[in-house]
Design a protein around this motif. Structure first.
Motif, mmCIF file in Angstrom:
data_model
loop_
_atom_site.group_PDB
_atom_site.id
_atom_site.type_symbol
_atom_site.label_atom_id
_atom_site.label_comp_id
_atom_site.label_asym_id
_atom_site.label_seq_id
_atom_site.Cartn_x
_atom_site.Cartn_y
_atom_site.Cartn_z
ATOM 1 N N ILE A 108 37.110 43.187 40.516
ATOM 2 C CA ILE A 108 36.332 44.430 40.435
ATOM 3 C C ILE A 108 37.266 45.493 39.873
ATOM 4 N N GLU A 109 36.758 46.128 38.854
ATOM 5 C CA GLU A 109 37.508 47.132 38.132
ATOM 6 C C GLU A 109 36.825 48.467 38.377
ATOM 7 N N GLY A 110 37.574 49.544 38.366
ATOM 8 C CA GLY A 110 36.935 50.859 38.494
ATOM 9 C C GLY A 110 37.499 51.812 37.460
ATOM 10 N N LEU A 111 36.690 52.753 37.015
ATOM 11 C CA LEU A 111 37.161 53.728 36.027
ATOM 12 C C LEU A 111 36.454 55.059 36.276
ATOM 13 N N ALA A 112 37.261 56.129 36.333
ATOM 14 C CA ALA A 112 36.678 57.482 36.444
ATOM 15 C C ALA A 112 37.325 58.343 35.363
#
Ligand SMILES: [Zn+2]
Length: 371
Positions: free
Chosen positions: A233-237
């Motif tokens: 699981i990757e996250g980007l903000a």
């Protein structure tokens, strides 16, 4: 006495005919004994099973064992038997179908229903949904992308230039026969979910907040802690004025939501090509509570340190924004953070499973414990 196939000694036309007649008569008699779907299945298996079914035995004993001069005649007889048996079984199936259709029309509603086993989420998918759920509550949306990727999205646009040594750490599985294409168009199995960061930034202007669950592949032979296919699981903000403080606050909150409000988080410097600065996030071991011991024994999951590494993270490298600059990602105006974690490993820790392979073998005895 149940019919059995015996070896033929006499291959004369008369003897072959007699053997064939006996066989077909036996099959007809057995068909008349079929009373239930279960009977039908064992009847069909007994005659048709590829391994050791009666037709297979006849083929082996009568046809393959026939002397050269009798091969033709034996072949004709065996084919006759095969087609007669197929007809008999067909007919028996038809009769069963008619009976069960009739039974449905006169259903007895006072009988108890048939209990069907209820499926449950696989422990890896369950863990994945939990993690995604934590970020959805923070306003993140879910993004997905292809498993077969191009070199451009998997490497180049994430600041892994061609021939950069950081590519070697990814143990990539390449699709064969791509040599004639320019390097950035060559296909591979994505080694991380990070390509979806670029794909999403190409489509959506800032601000964005996304989580990206999915499968990834690496050339790792399967063992207790490795698998050629696993989940990330990757996250980007990305927004204006996003700082490392936002990264720390978000991940600290997420870890407490996942592992309990008493866990502490701890960041250590690291390196990833697509983030700068980069860090690894550790949480206090949720098995020993951070003591490094379980009673008098050492705590193995945290190697007695009291800390467990759960993910990699960092501030998006301005070089990555350069690839999507035209869609509003001017590195002078926006900043962002990204993080990525291995779901399977977290599921192992969470459920106290000691071998990753259990997750992928499809053994119901193992899986039903999580139902
Ligand atoms: Zn521990």
């Amino acid at each position: 006495m149940a019919y059995t196939v015996s070896r033929l000694t006499d291959y004369s036309a008369a003897a072959l005919e007699k053997a064939a007649d006996e066989c077909i008569a036996a099959c007809t008699a057995e068909a008349s004994e079929v009373r239930s779907d279960l009977d039908l299945k064992s009847f069909r298996d007994r005659w048709m099973a590829r391994k050791n079914g009666i037709l297979t035995q006849i083929n082996d004993l009568w046809l393959k064992g026939a002397p050269k001069e009798a091969k033709r005649e034996a072949g004709i007889r065996v084919n006759e038997i095969k087609s007669a048996v197929a007809d008999i079984i067909d007919k028996a199936e038809h009769i069963r179908l008619e009976i069960s259709t009739a039974a449905i029309q006169s259903v007895d509603i006072s009988l108890p229903g048939i209990r069907r086993p209820i499926g449950a989420e696989h422990p890896v998918i369950k863990t994945m949904h939990e993690i995604v759920g934590v970020f959805q509550k923070l306003g993140y949306s879910v993004a997905e992308g292809p498993v077969v990727e191009t070199d451009y999205y998997n490497f180049e646009a994430l600041n892994f230039p061609p021939n950069h040594p950081a590519r070697d750490t990814q143990d990539t599985l390449f699709i064969a026969g791509q040599q004639s294409k320019p390097q950035r168009e060559r296909l591979l199995l994505r080694t991380h979910t990070s390509p979806v960061q670029i794909r999403t930034m190409e489509k959506m202007r800032p601000p964005i907040r996304i989580v990206i669950p999915g499968t990834v592949h690496r050339n790792d032979p399967p063992d207790a802690s490795h698998s050629p296919m696993f989940h990330q699981i990757e996250g980007l903000a990305v927004d204006t004025n996003i700082t490392f403080g936002d990264l720390k606050g978000t991940l600290d909150h997420a870890m407490k939501a996942l592992f309990g409000s008493s866990v502490k988080t701890h960041f250590r410097p690291s390196f990833f090509p697509f983030t700068e600065p980069s860090a690894e996030l550790y949480v206090t071991c949720f098995i020993c509570g951070g003591s490094g011991k379980r009673g008098a024994d050492p705590c193995r999951p945290c190697k007695q340190t009291g800390w467990i590494e759960v993910l990699g993270c960092g501030m998006v490298d301005p070089n990555v924004f350069e690839f999507v600059k035209d869609n509003g990602y001017d590195p002078k105006k926006v900043s962002g953070f990204a993080f990525g974690m291995g779901v399977d490993r977290l599921a192992l820790l969470k459920y106290g499973v000691d071998d990753l392979q259990y997750f992928f073998q499809g053994d119901v005895r193992f899986l039903e414990q999580f139902g």
